[in-house]
Structure formats: C-alpha cells, structure tokens
Scaffold this active site. Structure first.
Site, PDB file in Angstrom:
ATOM      1  N   GLY A 162       0.746  -1.064   0.219  1.00 62.53           N
ATOM      2  CA  GLY A 162       0.021  -0.161  -0.022  1.00 62.53           C
ATOM      3  C   GLY A 162       1.024   1.152  -0.114  1.00 62.53           C
ATOM      4  N   GLY A 163       0.267   2.499   0.451  1.00 60.36           N
ATOM      5  CA  GLY A 163       1.057   3.597   0.597  1.00 60.36           C
ATOM      6  C   GLY A 163       2.193   3.362   1.331  1.00 60.36           C
ATOM      7  N   GLY A 397      23.704  11.346 -30.255  1.00 57.63           N
ATOM      8  CA  GLY A 397      23.135  12.254 -29.171  1.00 57.63           C
ATOM      9  C   GLY A 397      23.647  11.401 -27.958  1.00 57.63           C
ATOM     10  CB  ALA A 398      24.415   8.344 -27.006  1.00 59.39           C
TER      11      ALA A 398
HETATM   12  C1  HXC Z   1      -3.010  -4.231  12.670  1.00 57.21           C
HETATM   13  C2  HXC Z   1      -1.861  -5.883  12.100  1.00 57.21           C
HETATM   14  C3  HXC Z   1      -1.760  -5.657  10.767  1.00 57.21           C
HETATM   15  C4  HXC Z   1      -2.203  -4.255  10.761  1.00 57.21           C
HETATM   16  C5  HXC Z   1      -0.999  -7.202  10.854  1.00 57.21           C
HETATM   17  N1  HXC Z   1      -1.342  -7.359  12.020  1.00 57.21           N
HETATM   18  N2  HXC Z   1      -1.161  -6.461   9.968  1.00 57.21           N
HETATM   19  N3  HXC Z   1      -2.581  -5.404  13.081  1.00 57.21           N
HETATM   20  N4  HXC Z   1      -2.901  -3.446  11.753  1.00 57.21           N
HETATM   21  N5  HXC Z   1      -2.140  -3.754   9.508  1.00 57.21           N
HETATM   22  C6  HXC Z   1      -1.313  -8.239  12.980  1.00 57.21           C
HETATM   23  C7  HXC Z   1      -2.014  -9.434  13.009  1.00 57.21           C
HETATM   24  O1  HXC Z   1      -3.289  -9.235  13.235  1.00 57.21           O
HETATM   25  C8  HXC Z   1      -1.272 -10.480  13.671  1.00 57.21           C
HETATM   26  O2  HXC Z   1      -1.721 -10.532  15.026  1.00 57.21           O
HETATM   27  C9  HXC Z   1       0.054 -10.130  13.526  1.00 57.21           C
HETATM   28  O3  HXC Z   1      -0.028  -8.918  13.105  1.00 57.21           O
HETATM   29  C10 HXC Z   1       0.882 -11.036  12.482  1.00 57.21           C
HETATM   30  O4  HXC Z   1      -0.075 -11.123  11.376  1.00 57.21           O
HETATM   31  P1  HXC Z   1      -0.289 -12.552  10.559  1.00 57.21           P
HETATM   32  O5  HXC Z   1      -1.429 -12.264   9.754  1.00 57.21           O
HETATM   33  O6  HXC Z   1      -0.247 -13.532  11.664  1.00 57.21           O
HETATM   34  O7  HXC Z   1       1.097 -12.675   9.705  1.00 57.21           O
HETATM   35  P2  HXC Z   1       1.273 -13.177   8.378  1.00 57.21           P
HETATM   36  O8  HXC Z   1       0.644 -14.424   8.048  1.00 57.21           O
HETATM   37  O9  HXC Z   1       2.707 -13.284   8.142  1.00 57.21           O
HETATM   38  O10 HXC Z   1       0.604 -11.977   7.411  1.00 57.21           O
HETATM   39  C11 HXC Z   1       1.389 -10.894   7.246  1.00 57.21           C
HETATM   40  C12 HXC Z   1       0.414  -9.748   6.531  1.00 57.21           C
HETATM   41  C13 HXC Z   1      -1.202  -9.924   7.160  1.00 57.21           C
HETATM   42  C14 HXC Z   1       0.240 -10.560   4.923  1.00 57.21           C
HETATM   43  C15 HXC Z   1       0.959  -8.696   6.360  1.00 57.21           C
HETATM   44  O11 HXC Z   1      -0.970  -9.453   8.451  1.00 57.21           O
HETATM   45  C16 HXC Z   1      -1.953  -8.818   6.534  1.00 57.21           C
HETATM   46  O12 HXC Z   1      -2.657  -8.951   5.531  1.00 57.21           O
HETATM   47  N6  HXC Z   1      -2.132  -7.459   7.105  1.00 57.21           N
HETATM   48  C17 HXC Z   1      -2.969  -6.685   6.865  1.00 57.21           C
HETATM   49  C18 HXC Z   1      -2.280  -5.738   5.894  1.00 57.21           C
HETATM   50  C19 HXC Z   1      -3.074  -4.680   5.519  1.00 57.21           C
HETATM   51  O13 HXC Z   1      -4.155  -4.627   4.944  1.00 57.21           O
HETATM   52  N7  HXC Z   1      -2.623  -3.585   6.189  1.00 57.21           N
HETATM   53  C20 HXC Z   1      -3.345  -2.068   5.863  1.00 57.21           C
HETATM   54  C21 HXC Z   1      -2.884  -1.771   4.357  1.00 57.21           C
HETATM   55  S1  HXC Z   1      -3.398  -0.171   4.150  1.00 57.21           S
HETATM   56  P3  HXC Z   1      -1.649 -11.481  16.120  1.00 57.21           P
HETATM   57  O14 HXC Z   1      -2.129 -10.941  17.285  1.00 57.21           O
HETATM   58  O15 HXC Z   1      -2.592 -12.494  15.685  1.00 57.21           O
HETATM   59  O16 HXC Z   1      -0.279 -11.924  16.405  1.00 57.21           O
HETATM   60  C22 HXC Z   1      -1.939   0.836   4.423  1.00 57.21           C
HETATM   61  C23 HXC Z   1      -2.212   2.217   4.131  1.00 57.21           C
HETATM   62  C24 HXC Z   1      -0.834   2.590   4.272  1.00 57.21           C
HETATM   63  O17 HXC Z   1      -1.080   0.221   4.900  1.00 57.21           O
HETATM   64  C25 HXC Z   1      -1.254   4.345   3.719  1.00 57.21           C
HETATM   65  C26 HXC Z   1      -0.067   5.223   3.831  1.00 57.21           C
HETATM   66  C27 HXC Z   1      -0.043   6.196   3.099  1.00 57.21           C
END
Ligand code: HXC
Length: 507
Positions: A162-163, A397-398
């Site tokens: 994402g961002g 040009g290069a």
């Molecule tokens: C809160 C999160 C989290 C998040 C992971 N965790 N991402 N908690 N916010 N964004 C937590 C999980 O709940 C889990 O907690 C622990 O971290 C480990 O994650 P797992 O899923 O067990 O690990 P894994 O299987 O390795 O998967 C990793 C992952 C997945 C692919 C990153 O966690 C995931 O899809 N997370 C969400 C990603 C997401 O959608 N992020 C927001 C994107 S939007 P527990 O307690 O169970 O251990 C964004 C906008 C940014 O980022 C903008 C900037 C301008």
C-alpha cells in the site's frame, strides 16, 4: 509504594521481549531476524542507543509500539536507525510508531547522519484509523526534506504494501531480502479482482521483480545478515551528509599502477562485446567495485569504487547488454545515480562505449525522449568533479549525453580506439550514400565500402581532440594513473548553478 526502578525494569523487559516467544519463534522460522537482532547485526557491537523504548500508543500493551529506534555506529560513524518489529502487531504503523520514526529522522537530519530504516510491517495499524495515515505522511514529508541532505537507505525485510511503499521509494537506496520481502501498492487479491490477473506475491513484488524488472530495489540479498552487511559496505563509500566528503581510506594500491592487460580486453572489432566491469576493476583500487542496480538495466553499469582511497561514482555503458545502447531504463537508472553522487560530493567517472539510443516503437512510445533527457540533465547539472573516458564508441546524441565536454565534464579523455562521430559507419553510409547503394549491382558490398571509408575518416578520437572536446588521447594502460591525477587536480573544484528554487528535470 511501588519501586520505580522495578517498574522501569519491568517496562524495559516488556519492550525488549517484543511480541513474545511464540511470535519471535515464528519470525525465526520464516528465516527472519527480529528487529533487535537486526540492529545488533547491523551496528558496531555495543553501539546501539535506543530512543523512545517506553513510548506507547493509545491502549498499547507493549512499550515501543512495534518499532525500535535510536542511533549507533557503523565503522565508528554515527547513523540513525529504525527497525519495525513484526512480532508486535505485525509491525503496523500507529501514530506513536510513526512519531518515533519521525523523531530519529529529525535527529538524523539535524545532526547530519545517515538514516537507515529496516521495514517489516503489515502497513497502517488497522485500528489506528486516519492517525496512521497521518503518521505515514509525516514520514514521507521527512523523507522528502532529508533527500540530498543525508543518505537515506531502506531495507525491506518483510511485507511493505500500500502507501507504505512510498517512504522507501523516496530514499536513496532500497534493499530487498530474497524470499522474505515484498512491495506492492495493491496486492495479488486486489489485482485479481480488478484486472483478473493471477499472480503470486513473489512475482508481483518480490526481490527479483523489483531488482530486475521494476528497478524499485537497488539491491537484493540472500538473507537479513547479508543485507545488513552490504548496507555497511555501501555506507563506507558515502559521506555522512551533503556538507562532508566521503571518508578517504588508505587503500595501499599504487596510484601509478599501470592497467596491464586492459588494451587486450577491448576487441579491435567494434561489433564485438567485452565486459565493461573488467575495465572498471582494472582501474579502481584493489579491483573493488560496489555495483548499484546490478540486475536492472544491465546495459549501463553504475556503482561506487575508490581511486587512491577516495570514493568515486562510476557510470559506464555495458557492451555485453543491448550493445551498450541507452534505453529508457538505463537512462533513468544512471540519472538517479548521478544525482545521488552530485548531492553527496562524490566525483563521477564516466566510461563511454555507446552506439546510440536504443531504437524501437516501445522505446519511443515509452518516452525515451523524456527519460534520456533525465540523464543529460543529471550530468549537465552535476557540479562534482567529472572525468570522462571514451573507451570505444560515442555516437550521436548519446555522445553528448554521456558526460561530454559540452555538458561540463571537467576532463575528457579517449583511448586511441575511440570512435566519436555523428552516427555509426553503417547507418552513416545508408543515409549519405543511399542512392549509390541502391543503384549498385552489389548493394551490400557498396555499403560496406562506404562504411569503411566513413570509419577511417570519422570514427576516431582525433577530430574531437583537435577541437578540444577531448583533452587528451591516452593509452589504456594509463587509465588508472590519469584518472587518479585528474581527480587530484579537481579535488578543490567549486562550481555552482544559477540561483533558482529548483530546476525542472523532465520527470
Ligand atoms: C494491525 C496487524 C496488521 C495491521 C498485521 N497485523 N497487520 N495489526 N494492523 N495492518 C497483526 C495480525 O493481526 C497478527 O496479530 C500479527 O500482526 C501478524 O500477522 P499475521 O497475519 O499473523 O502474519 P502473516 O500471516 O505473516 O501475514 C502478514 C500480512 C497480514 C500479510 C502482513 O498480516 C496482513 O494482510 N495484514 C494486513 C495488511 C493490511 O491490509 N494493511 C493495511 C494496508 S493499508 P496476532 O495478534 O494475531 O499475532 C495501508 C495504508 C498505508 O497500509 C497508507 C500510507 C499512506
């Protein structure tokens, strides 16, 4: 009454335990070090000083909020660091997490020290709402303001989606760990839903994709430890900030050493390729060349080396790929490298063997005009010492673009084998003698003869030398000694560009 020291040790222990043994085990099982282990591997032993260890976000149980921040030493030189801790809420970014990163970025900028980020994060803290987005933007702003002030390096050691990708993208160098890291703006599920393309995380945004195809990553490493070791090596070539010079090391490699064997590396037949990296290695201290973007746009080679102990940035066409032609990707790659060196007072050596810009519909439609202009712009704008050597071809040009005299290179040399002309002999024969070739009984032979005539007349370094565009025609064996002496002469070069808010590079 609660003993405050007991409270403190409990808090420290909680912070240092991260997400606890199970999550740490999971981290290790997937081949990753924890945030603290990474910092320990990266910094000089015992030099890490943590900041904000006890900082917590709203409702957080674990102090530190999923990121370890502070400063330490690399080969005795100060750097600021942050390492996201995937074992604490997936290293996700809350307002407090972002504020910790911003604090060390501010300290890095005001003290003139590099900032190195170790990214391993699930992105914006989902429970954090818009405060998380604000935190990211606070980081982005600091990345932009620190750009060209202190070196910024990001190592992607886990997810970065994402961002979140935009902070690394602004930094000067991006590393990815093979098999354990990925970067994308939208992941495979969204891609599938929108474009119906089926692709794995690895193929969409793994280390190979970004270091070979997109160019987002400058380096990829086999594991965390190798990555961190390579970052230490890169830092050894760089100054701490834009007001300093890179450290000069005692390299114990004779500056007057002759480059024996170099002449034989360059084939006399101009259509035969050779490895430009061998030329580079024969000239630089101890043949030590630290290549940047090694796997991307391989028709141009960029990297750091030392000459008589002093850091230099090298840009060189690579005849083994696309005959060393400049295409859009190569132009962008080299332009960014040249601008980095110029920001950080690193002299530039340019080794030229370029038949021209790459022809093709894809290139034209893809904007080679704009992208090629970036490299021209970067070389022209750079005020660091610039020394150019035409090894073999420099056409059209290069020729102008590759740090020619006309765009302010300080010293331009050519080997006797150099061919500096408006276009290659075959192409020139086709244009100038089109009618004679068409009307000839043996067009191929006629073209060959006209090309030969053109080559003998124009494809040499002497016309350019007679006009002062080439300062001296040098023998290949002299390459090192002439480069060392040119850089020594230019050591105190001072040059500035006209005052302006900033130029408008054709992005
Ligand atoms: C809160 C999160 C989290 C998040 C992971 N965790 N991402 N908690 N916010 N964004 C937590 C999980 O709940 C889990 O907690 C622990 O971290 C480990 O994650 P797992 O899923 O067990 O690990 P894994 O299987 O390795 O998967 C990793 C992952 C997945 C692919 C990153 O966690 C995931 O899809 N997370 C969400 C990603 C997401 O959608 N992020 C927001 C994107 S939007 P527990 O307690 O169970 O251990 C964004 C906008 C940014 O980022 C903008 C900037 C301008």
């Amino acid at each position: 009454m609660v003993n405050k020291n007991t409270t403190l040790s409990n808090l420290i222990a909680r912070a240092e335990a991260g997400g606890g043994p199970e999550r740490i085990q999971k981290q290790h099982e997937s081949g990753k070090l924890t945030a603290r282990e990474r910092l320990e591997a990266f910094l000089d032993p015992g030099s890490f000083v943590e900041i904000d260890k006890l900082r917590r976000g709203v409702g957080d149980e674990i102090p530190g909020d999923g990121v370890v921040t502070g400063h330490g030493l690399v080969e005795g030189r100060q750097v600021f660091v942050y390492a996201q801790d995937f074992t604490v809420q997936g290293g996700s970014v809350s307002a407090a997490h972002a504020a910790k990163i911003c604090k060390v970025m501010d300290l890095a900028t005001t003290t003139g020290s590099p900032i190195i980020g170790l990214a391993d994060s699930g992105g914006a803290r989902i429970q954090g709402g818009v405060e998380s987005l604000a935190g990211y933007a606070d980081i982005f702003l600091r990345n932009v303001l620190a750009s060209g002030v202190v070196p910024q390096i990001t190592c992607i050691m886990g997810p970065c989606a994402g961002g979140a990708v935009y902070s690394p993208a602004i930094t000067d160098f991006v590393w990815m760990v093979r098999g354990n890291s990925y970067m994308f703006v939208t992941g495979p599920d969204v891609v599938k839903a929108v474009t119906h393309e089926d692709i794995s995380k690895e193929d969409l945004g793994g280390a190979r994709t970004h270091s070979e195809i997109s160019g987002v990553a400058h380096f990829s490493s086999v594991d965390d430890s190798a990555c961190l070791e390579q970052v230490r090596t890169l830092l050894s070539f760089l100054p701490a900030n834009n007001a300093e010079d890179a450290p000069t090391l005692d390299m114990d490699d004779d500056p007057g050493r002759s480059c024996d064997g170099l002449a034989k590396m360059i084939p006399s037949d101009p259509s035969k390729p050779y490895d430009m990296k061998s030329v580079i290695r024969s000239a630089v201290d101890h043949a030590n060349f630290f290549e940047v973007h090694e796997a991307y746009a391989r028709n141009i080679v960029c990297g750091f080396a030392r000459m008589a102990g002093r850091s230099v940035g090298i840009v060189a066409n690579q005849p083994t790929h696309l005959a060393g032609c400049l295409d859009s990707a190569a132009s962008m790659k080299a332009a960014r490298f040249v601008r980095f060196c110029d920001c950080f007072n690193i002299p530039l050596i340019t080794l030229v063997d370029v038949p021209g810009f790459l022809p093709g519909v894809d290139q034209e439609r893809g904007g080679i005009i704009r992208h090629g202009a970036k490299l021209l712009y970067a070389f022209a704008e750079a005020t660091v010492p610039k020394v150019t050597v035409v090894i073999r071809k420099a056409y059209g040009g290069a020729y102008d673009v590759m740090a020619s005299k006309h765009i302010r290179a300080d010293l331009n040399f050519a080997f006797p084998t150099a061919e500096i002309a408006v276009m290659g002999p075959d192409a020139a024969a086709n244009v100038v003698h089109r009618r004679e070739i068409a009307e000839s009984k043996n067009p191929e032979e006629t073209r060959r003869l006209f090309a030969k005539e053109y080559r003998e007349k124009h494809a040499n370094p002497f016309d350019a030398a007679s006009l002062g565009y080439i300062d001296d025609v040098i023998q290949p064996e002299e390459l090192r000694i002439r480069l060392v002496s040119a850089l020594a002469m230019l050591r105190d070069k001072r040059q500035s560009n006209p005052p302006r808010k900033h130029g408008n590079i054709p992005l």
